[in-house]
Structures are given as structure tokens and as C-alpha cells.
Motif scaffolding. Structure first.
Motif, short mmCIF file in Angstrom:
data_model
loop_
_atom_site.label_atom_id
_atom_site.label_comp_id
_atom_site.label_asym_id
_atom_site.label_seq_id
_atom_site.Cartn_x
_atom_site.Cartn_y
_atom_site.Cartn_z
N ARG A 101 42.67 24.15 -42.68
CA ARG A 101 42.68 25.62 -42.62
C ARG A 101 43.19 26.24 -43.91
N GLU A 102 44.19 25.63 -44.52
CA GLU A 102 44.83 26.21 -45.70
C GLU A 102 44.23 25.73 -47.02
N ALA A 103 43.69 24.54 -47.05
CA ALA A 103 43.23 23.95 -48.31
C ALA A 103 42.05 24.70 -48.90
N ARG A 104 42.06 24.88 -50.22
CA ARG A 104 40.95 25.56 -50.88
C ARG A 104 39.65 24.77 -50.73
N ASN A 105 39.77 23.45 -50.68
CA ASN A 105 38.57 22.64 -50.52
C ASN A 105 38.33 22.25 -49.06
N GLY A 106 38.98 22.95 -48.14
CA GLY A 106 38.76 22.69 -46.72
C GLY A 106 37.31 22.85 -46.29
N PRO A 107 36.64 23.96 -46.67
CA PRO A 107 35.22 24.10 -46.30
C PRO A 107 34.35 22.98 -46.88
N ASP A 108 34.62 22.57 -48.11
CA ASP A 108 33.86 21.47 -48.72
C ASP A 108 34.08 20.18 -47.94
N PHE A 109 35.30 19.96 -47.50
CA PHE A 109 35.61 18.75 -46.74
C PHE A 109 34.87 18.75 -45.40
N CYS A 110 34.80 19.90 -44.76
CA CYS A 110 34.08 20.00 -43.49
C CYS A 110 32.59 19.69 -43.69
N ARG A 111 32.03 20.17 -44.81
CA ARG A 111 30.63 19.86 -45.10
C ARG A 111 30.45 18.37 -45.37
N ARG A 112 31.43 17.77 -46.02
CA ARG A 112 31.36 16.34 -46.28
C ARG A 112 31.40 15.56 -44.96
N ILE A 113 32.24 15.97 -44.04
CA ILE A 113 32.30 15.31 -42.73
C ILE A 113 30.96 15.43 -42.01
N ARG A 114 30.36 16.61 -42.09
CA ARG A 114 29.05 16.80 -41.46
C ARG A 114 28.00 15.87 -42.08
N ASP A 115 28.01 15.77 -43.40
CA ASP A 115 26.99 14.97 -44.08
C ASP A 115 27.22 13.47 -43.91
N GLU A 116 28.48 13.03 -44.01
CA GLU A 116 28.77 11.59 -44.01
C GLU A 116 29.02 11.02 -42.62
N VAL A 117 29.53 11.86 -41.72
CA VAL A 117 29.89 11.36 -40.38
C VAL A 117 28.96 11.91 -39.31
#
Length: 535
Positions: A101-117
Motif C-alpha cells: 500500500r505504501e511502497a512507490r513500486n507497489g503497483p508495479d509489484f502487483c502487475r509483476r504478481i499478475r504476470d508471473e504468478v
């Protein structure tokens, strides 16, 4: 006999058909819960798993998730997804809390989870996190007649709920997490002695100030604090080991503040290696336990409560129960659900059911007669009537300022059948059934759009007038006829006998109506019947 076997098979298939999984991506660890939904909204656990990934370890210092913790989290999620698939779950939901929620790269990480997992991650707010934790507590403890504080301590934040019985009065989210504070004050190393003592003093000061800034004190005296999260379960396990208590369940275990303080002082004298080897200590929690227990101690001081009760479930349990409700419940705007929810809340809190129903009927009648001339949307009438029926639920806390308590209780209540935005409007209208007029500077009003603020003012004006018409609490006013003539509102009150007190009550509450609708109000008794308003 064959029929009996067939019936049993049907019953079993109905019970076992719905398998659900919930994943919580936290700041300290990733957790999985796989469950099988049963009748009556309950479930049985099929599997649980936890993987400490320390996802939030660098967020407070650099504002970003680091590569190593993201990699560990991705690996854990892949494993958890395979476990869930092995149980053939019908629904899998993944939520993320403070770190993402707080991390600046949080949205990017969520997209990575969607793509990789292949998982869609829902990043939830601190308030929603608190609601899920409280939903779990409700099912684990009988809160009837109890005033409680519920705290969910995570790696990056602590969520706090004040509740009266099963009703939430207030929710607070604070940036006080065990991982965050451990990093901030450098207390996660293998050192001990004067440097650690000074760091712990600064930590205690910071936590105390943070709670004072981010929370209020409850208006009630809490019976106990319910603790959710790994800090609390570790607290219980350490206490049980120290007391040599065996075969004692962690769930529901009670710890006094004196016992907590003694344990905290003992742990502060030990280097990390020694803490890690203590009986009852989860090894990967040994470095953050000092920060976690400092938060617990500060919570007990802040809210003046001497006993903490351990809850072994939390956000994942609340999410599974929410998923079960969604699977077997009705539509979000189901009128039947709405009616049941309103009646249940009003009955549990106010003891003013008949008064609320009569005020709702009178408010509805006033609304329908002024809606056309003032262009009031038809959809606002159910909101007005709902606010009327729930306006006095704040009595469950106390009479003084009960309209403000009503706002919080309605806003935080679980009201299936009422959409979240509508529920916020209902809470605001009920808030202004008495007391000060709605003002933009009020915190609750400031959260609304300008258009919604205008709606609340108009509905509250009608509600105040209707509420005054049952000032005697006798329900003797049977109807009301409103005529808009020559720039004035003429209100004919229909009652078998002169409703002197009710007319007096309505006159005392007519000022907001006059201000909002820009016309004077005249109220009079019309006898046992009145002619309908023209047009």
C-alpha cells in the motif's frame, strides 16, 4: 434406504462444493488459508501456510519494496497458488496490506504478481484491514455486553477498532508496525546493553506519541484488548512456556499488562541469539518481538486496559468469511437483506424501534410532498427512511452526543443490502438528526462531494422536522400534509388528539428546514384528517 443414502449424498455435496482460499501479502509474511465452506456461514480449515518474506523491510527507509523480498514473496505466492489448486478451490483471493500500500513500486509489484504468478492482488486500506480483523474476532468471541478494543499488529502498521458488542464504533490505522519500528530504531541486531536500552526508550516514546496522534481514547471503559497477529500469538506462547503451561490453547489466552511488562524487560536484557532460542519464540520473529511488544504495552496504556486476550485468526479468516457471505448471500442491493439488517441494528442498539419507524414514515411523507418542487431524487427517500430508523442507535454508547455515535455505528456496521456509498450518506443524515447543523468543516462531511453534502443537508432537514413530530414518543401523529404556498411551508399534522408536544418539538427543529429550503415553516394541528396537498 436408497432415498436416505441419496439425501446424504446431496447434503454432503452441497456442503463440500465450495472450497475457498485467501492469501494475505503482509509486511512481515505471506499467509495462505484454504477452507471448505459449510452450512450456516462456517467453514473448516483444509490447509494453512506461512512464509516470512519481510516484504516491508525497506519501505519506511527508502519508500520501495526491495528486490530480494519481492523475489521471496513471488516464490511463496507461486507455491501457495499450487497448494490452492491442489485443493480444487472455486475462489482464490489475494490481498496486500501496508507494505504494498505504501511502497512507490507497489503497483508495479502487483502487475509483476499478475504476470508471473497469475494472481490479481487487491491492495486494501488500513480501515478495510481493521474491518476484516474485527469480523474474525466477532466469530471467535462472544462480545455481547462487552466494550472491547481490537488491535491487529502487522509488520508495517497497527489497526485499532473500538467496538461495543458486535458494533464497530471507531477505526484507526497507525503506521506502527513491528518490522517498520525495528528498522527505524535499529533494535533487530544481536546487541544488548545500554545502547539497546536507549533505543527502546526512544521507541517507547515514538509509539506513545504515534498512538496519541493517530487515535482517540474510547468513550467507554474497555473490558479487554483483543490482539490479532503474530506479535500476540508469540506473546502467548512465550508466557505459556515461561509458566510451563502445557495443553493450554493459545486462542483466548489472557495476559495482564504486568506480565507483559515483565516479559518485555526480560527480553530486552537478552541478545538476539538468546531471544531466538527461547522456548515459545518463533525464530524469525525474535528480532522484531521487542518492537511488537512495545506496541502492545503502549496500546494498553493508551486505552487504559489491563488484559489482552489472544486471537489466533485475523485478516485471512475475516476475508474467508466475507467470501462465504458473498457466495451464499443475496445481491448487494437486495431489499430483503436491507430490511433485516436495519431492523437488527436498530433493535440491538436503540430500543426505539416504534419511534424510528414512525419518524421514517413521517419523513417519507414529507419527502414525497416536497420532492417535486425541490427536485429531490427519488432514490434519496429510502436513504432518509433508513437514517430515521437508525438515528438513535448511538444510545447503546450513551445519550450525550448519541447522534455522533450513531454516525460511527452506522458507518461501520455490516449492513448487507446497502451499498457502501449509500451507507455513508445514511450515517451522515442520522448524524444531523439533532445537534449542530451540517458544516463542510466537519470531518464526516468533508469526505463527501459537494453534491452529496447538499443531499445530506436536505435530508437531515426533513429528518429533523419528522423527528420533532414524534417528540412525545407516543406515535400519535398519524400523517402530515405539506403545502408550499406563497414562499412558505404549511405543515398540517394529522392526529386524533391535539399533539401539542409534537408540534412544539417540530417547531424547535424546523430551523434547518427553513435554512436549507429557504422558506418559513408553519405547523398546525389539522384534526383527525386533512385534505391532501394540491398537485
Amino acid at each position: 434406504m436408497a432415498d436416505a443414502v441419496e439425501d446424504k449424498q446431496i447434503w454432503l455435496s452441497a456442503d463440500l462444493a465450495c472450497r475457498l482460499a485467501a492469501i494475505d501479502v503482509g509486511s512481515n509474511s505471506v499467509r495462505l488459508l484454504v477452507a471448505e465452506a459449510l452450512r450456516g456461514g462456517t467453514y473448516r480449515i483444509l490447509d494453512e501456510e506461512r512464509e516470512p518474506t519481510r516484504l516491508g523491510r525497506s519501505v519506511s527507509s527508502v519508500g520501495r519494496l526491495d528486490d530480494e523480498s519481492m523475489g521471496r514473496t513471488i516464490a511463496a505466492l507461486k507455491t501457495f497458488k499450487r497448494i490452492a489448486a491442489g485443493f480444487q478451490v472455486t475462489t482464490l483471493r489475494t490481498i496486500a496490506t501496508c507494505a504494498v500500500r505504501e511502497a512507490r513500486n507497489g503497483p508495479d509489484f502487483c502487475r509483476r504478481i499478475r504476470d508471473e504468478v497469475g494472481l490479481e492482488v487487491e491492495v486494501i486500506s488500513g480501515e478495510r484491514e481493521a474491518r476484516l480483523a474485527f469480523a474474525s474476532v466477532q466469530h471467535a468471541f462472544d462480545l455481547s455486553g462487552k466494550n472491547v478494543v481490537v488491535a491487529d499488529i502487522g509488520g508495517g502498521s497497527t489497526e485499532v477498532v473500538f467496538a461495543t458488542g458486535n458494533l464497530i464504533e471507531s477505526i484507526f490505522s497507525t503506521p506502527l508496525g513491528a518490522v517498520r519500528l525495528t528498522e527505524q530504531f535499529g533494535i533487530g541486531t544481536d546487541g544488548a546493553g545500554p545502547d539497546l536500552d536507549r533505543a527502546l526508550e526512544r521507541l517507547e516514546t515514538e509509539v506513545t506519541a504515534g498512538l496519541k496522534k493517530r487515535t482517540t481514547r474510547p468513550l467507554f471503559a474497555p473490558h479487554f484488548l483483543v490482539g490479532c497477529g503474530g506479535t500476540f500469538t508469540t506473546l502467548a506462547e512465550l508466557m505459556m512456556a515461561a509458566k510451563r503451561e502445557v495443553d493450554v490453547p493459545v486462542a483466548g489466552y489472557r495476559v495482564s499488562q504486568a506480565e507483559l511488562r515483565h516479559l518485555l524487560d526480560r527480553l530486552a536484557k537478552l541478545p538476539l541469539r538468546a531471544r531466538r532460542g527461547l522456548p515459545g519464540m518463533t525464530p524469525d520473529r525474535a528480532d522484531i518481538i521487542l518492537a511488537g511488544l512495545t506496541i502492545v504495552d503502549a496500546l494498553m496504556n493508551r486505552f487504559r486496559v489491563n488484559t489482552v486476550v489472544i486471537h489466533t485468526r485475523g485478516v485471512r479468516d475475516g476475508l474467508i468469511r466475507e467470501m462465504i457471505d458473498e457466495s451464499f448471500g443475496g445481491a448487494a442491493d437486495d431489499p430483503a437483506q436491507r430490511e433485516v439488517a436495519i431492523e437488527r441494528l436498530a433493535a440491538a442498539c436503540s430500543g426505539e424501534l416504534e419511534h424510528g419507524r414512525r419518524v421514517a414514515a413521517l419523513a417519507g411523507r414529507i419527502f414525497e410532498q416536497v420532492a417535486g418542487p425541490f427536485d429531490l431524487p427519488a432514490g434519496d427517500r429510502p436513504l432518509l427512511e433508513c437514517a430515521a430508523r437508525l438515528q438513535d442507535v448511538g444510545y447503546v454508547i450513551n445519550y450525550d452526543q448519541h447522534h455522533k455515535h450513531s454516525y460511527h455505528l452506522i458507518r461501520n456496521a455490516r449492513l448487507p443490502g446497502i451499498r457502501a456509498h449509500d451507507q455513508e450518506l445514511v450515517a451522515n443524515v442520522a448524524r444531523y438528526h439533532r445537534g449542530a447543523h451540517p458544516k463542510r468543516k466537519h470531518e464526516n462531511m468533508s469526505r463527501l462531494s459537494v453534491e452529496d453534502q447538499h443531499r445530506v443537508r436536505r435530508l437531515a432537514a426533513i429528518l429533523r422536522l419528522a423527528g420533532g413530530l414524534d417528540r412525545s414518543r407516543t406515535q400519535q401523529v398519524r400523517d402530515v400534509v405539506v403545502r408550499l404556498e406563497d414562499g412558505a411551508a404549511l405543515v398540517d399534522v394529522v392526529a386524533d388528539e391535539d399533539p401539542e408536544v409534537d408540534i412544539w418539538g417540530a417547531e424547535r427543529r424546523s430551523d434547518l428546514f427553513e435554512k436549507v429550503f429557504g422558506m418559513p415553516v408553519t405547523i398546525r394541528w389539522a384534526g383527525a384528517a386533512a385534505q391532501p396537498a394540491a398537485g
